[in-house]
Design a protein around this motif. Sequence first.
Motif, short mmCIF file in Angstrom:
data_model
loop_
_atom_site.label_atom_id
_atom_site.label_comp_id
_atom_site.label_asym_id
_atom_site.label_seq_id
_atom_site.Cartn_x
_atom_site.Cartn_y
_atom_site.Cartn_z
N ILE A 144 0.84 -1.19 0.00
CA ILE A 144 0.00 0.00 0.00
C ILE A 144 0.87 1.25 0.00
N LEU A 145 2.02 1.18 0.68
CA LEU A 145 2.95 2.31 0.64
C LEU A 145 3.36 2.60 -0.79
N VAL A 146 3.60 1.54 -1.53
CA VAL A 146 4.02 1.70 -2.91
C VAL A 146 2.90 2.28 -3.76
N GLN B 138 -5.39 0.26 -12.99
CA GLN B 138 -4.36 -0.01 -13.99
C GLN B 138 -2.98 0.37 -13.47
N SER B 139 -2.89 1.49 -12.78
CA SER B 139 -1.61 1.92 -12.23
C SER B 139 -1.10 0.93 -11.19
N CYS B 140 -2.01 0.48 -10.35
CA CYS B 140 -1.66 -0.52 -9.35
C CYS B 140 -1.09 -1.77 -10.01
N GLN B 141 -1.76 -2.23 -11.05
CA GLN B 141 -1.31 -3.45 -11.71
C GLN B 141 0.06 -3.28 -12.37
N ARG C 104 -5.01 -9.83 -8.46
CA ARG C 104 -5.41 -10.27 -7.11
C ARG C 104 -5.03 -9.22 -6.07
N VAL C 105 -3.77 -8.77 -6.14
CA VAL C 105 -3.30 -7.77 -5.17
C VAL C 105 -4.14 -6.50 -5.24
N CYS C 106 -4.37 -6.01 -6.44
CA CYS C 106 -5.06 -4.73 -6.59
C CYS C 106 -6.54 -4.84 -6.28
N ALA C 107 -7.15 -5.98 -6.59
CA ALA C 107 -8.57 -6.16 -6.27
C ALA C 107 -8.80 -6.17 -4.77
N ILE C 108 -7.83 -6.66 -4.01
CA ILE C 108 -7.97 -6.68 -2.56
C ILE C 108 -7.71 -5.30 -1.97
N TYR C 109 -6.58 -4.69 -2.35
CA TYR C 109 -6.18 -3.46 -1.67
C TYR C 109 -6.83 -2.20 -2.23
N PHE C 110 -7.35 -2.30 -3.43
CA PHE C 110 -8.10 -1.17 -3.97
C PHE C 110 -9.52 -1.60 -4.30
N GLN C 111 -10.11 -2.39 -3.40
CA GLN C 111 -11.48 -2.81 -3.61
C GLN C 111 -12.45 -1.61 -3.56
N ALA C 112 -12.05 -0.57 -2.83
CA ALA C 112 -12.89 0.64 -2.78
C ALA C 112 -12.96 1.32 -4.14
N GLN C 113 -11.95 1.08 -4.99
CA GLN C 113 -11.95 1.62 -6.35
C GLN C 113 -12.50 0.60 -7.35
N LYS C 114 -13.08 -0.48 -6.81
CA LYS C 114 -13.75 -1.50 -7.62
C LYS C 114 -12.81 -2.20 -8.59
N CYS C 115 -11.54 -2.35 -8.19
CA CYS C 115 -10.62 -3.15 -9.00
C CYS C 115 -11.12 -4.60 -9.02
N VAL C 116 -10.87 -5.29 -10.11
CA VAL C 116 -11.45 -6.62 -10.31
C VAL C 116 -10.35 -7.66 -10.52
N PHE D 257 -8.89 -10.32 10.54
CA PHE D 257 -8.58 -11.21 9.43
C PHE D 257 -9.16 -10.68 8.11
N CYS D 258 -10.15 -9.79 8.19
CA CYS D 258 -10.75 -9.27 6.95
C CYS D 258 -10.12 -7.96 6.51
N PHE D 259 -9.28 -7.35 7.35
CA PHE D 259 -8.74 -6.02 7.07
C PHE D 259 -7.77 -6.09 5.90
N THR D 260 -8.01 -5.29 4.87
CA THR D 260 -7.20 -5.41 3.65
C THR D 260 -5.76 -4.95 3.83
N SER D 261 -5.43 -4.31 4.95
CA SER D 261 -4.03 -4.03 5.25
C SER D 261 -3.31 -5.27 5.77
N ASN D 262 -4.07 -6.32 6.06
CA ASN D 262 -3.48 -7.61 6.40
C ASN D 262 -3.02 -8.27 5.11
N LEU D 263 -1.74 -8.10 4.77
CA LEU D 263 -1.24 -8.57 3.48
C LEU D 263 -1.37 -10.08 3.30
#
Length: 593
Positions: A7-9, A70-73, A136-148, A367-373
């Motif tokens: 997330i820092l990145v 897209q940037s995340c990916q 997978r990474v982006c869909a979890i950590y940017f789920q608020a942006q509706k990444c898929v 366990f559901c917190f998306t900052s839990n990598l």
Amino acid sequence: MKKTLFILVLCTFSIIGVYSSIQQDRILEAVRNGVVKLLTADRAPNYLTKAVKNISKIKDTLESDETICQSCQVVVHQVLTYRRNGANKDSMKTYFNKLCKIFTGWGNTACHGYIDIEIDPVLYMMDNKNDLTPERVCAIYFQAQKCVDPDAKKWIIPLPPPPKKNEEIEEDDDDDQIGPLRILHLTDIHYDPLYKPGSNAVCKDPLCCQSGVPSKPGNAAGYWGDYNVCDMPRHSVLNLLNHIKEKYIKDIDFIYYTGDIISHKSWASSKSENTKTIKEIYGLFASIFPNTTIYPILGNHEPHPTDFYSPEDVLQNQISTQWIFNLSVTEWSRWLPESTQDTILKGGYYSVLIKPGFRIIAINSNFCFTSNLWLMYEDEDPRDQLAWLVEELYKAEKNKERVHILSHIPPGEILCHKQWSNQFHKIINRFAHIISAQFNGHTHIDELKVFLDEDDESDTDKVINVAFNGASFTTFVGFNPNFKIYEVDPSSAMVLDYDQYIFNLTKANQNTTPPQWYKQYSFKNAYNLHDMSLPSFEDLLEKMSKDDDLMWQYYRFLVRDSDVKIKEGCNSKCLKKLLCYITAVETNESVNC
């Protein structure tokens, strides 16, 4: 609260602005070329720095969400490629540090600290999760942006059929309890052993008030706490506990502590320091409230690294967070029966029968917190907790018990993994008739979460359950400290009323004499309710939807009359969003707010 390694990145992209498709393509190309260039360059190329600086002012939500994803990916693809092409640990640390500095704006101290702490579990995930993808990474950590993630599994927790009408619980008016139960709710203390009054409260790190000379008197850390990005000193924690002991504890039946003992200095945490602080706070609880049972749960800040709760099959001592469960069993044994130890060791959750007909179920929703990598590695019902929750609720239903659920992350938290949130929502809907109330923390705000009947076809929203947030003792960021005392019906375990107590930080910091705690409000009186039955919450929601003054009062209570937050204000759009969040009890619903 804290942003973890990936997330820092990536977090800068969460403030991407609107731009034409041409500008979007240019930014993506600059990011793509720039992150490759960073592999060999000592500093970020100018075009990457310029691209980051030119990202501003989102207006079109769909376009900005698409660009974020897209940037995340792009970034995650380069990170994974670099590792899979043979980059060693030191090379990965160097690369992560470069990315951290360009995309977060944090200095060397925080970037190096987070990366040193998180590098081992992150590399383990990258090396052992063969199907780990940027999607997978982006869909979890940017789920608020509706990444898929097109390959995401929509796992399901099976539910038993609902009971027949004649099997539902009837009210028992013969309870031996004289008067209501009184429950103290404490949460999110965030004790900072390094807090130093008079130090710099406006620093470049993610947590201040620990060192440094303030540039002006107004930037000096207050004696009792600070509205800036600071946590709480020991003498403030002692004031809280001793004030409760002197004024209220003799009338308290038991205490709910809904998590987060550790400070927000997450880039410099360690197992040894976290253990020391956890033991210190639980020791204070036990010594100051020696005759009162406490029902504690874990917050996202208790483990090391912060937010990380590892899967059960990760056994390496260097990266496993099993130690926090082992510690919890020992510390919580002061108050909890031996029968809770197996599930605490399994995942930090437990179930206790308080008295015939009344059960507390404490879950580890971190366990559901998306900052839990570790969700990148395994996200399907971590440590079998939700399946266990269904079993416990089903047994409680058969035994005609009423239930309180304790949970750190509240329902509908926008950073709760959406599939976990979806299944939890379904579980609450199924067992709402026996769940008398839920109690949460984490968000540091005094908020309500109200569950509506999804099967009700009438025009009126039928309320079936309510979750109460304890807000926070910490002032992080910009709040007044608080605690709550609930009155609970001993038969139905329904909340009858609660009082919120606060002190004004600005006034308290005018000297070192003890703060003046006072009752900010009683829920029933403040909202002019006859009672706190579910139909009363239906009426309250209806009134809130039509009355901005009532919602402004809700905002005042939400921020505990903080001088800083009241000055910031909350306009009509803000108030409507707050109203939306009240009934947003699933992640996707909160995203839509």
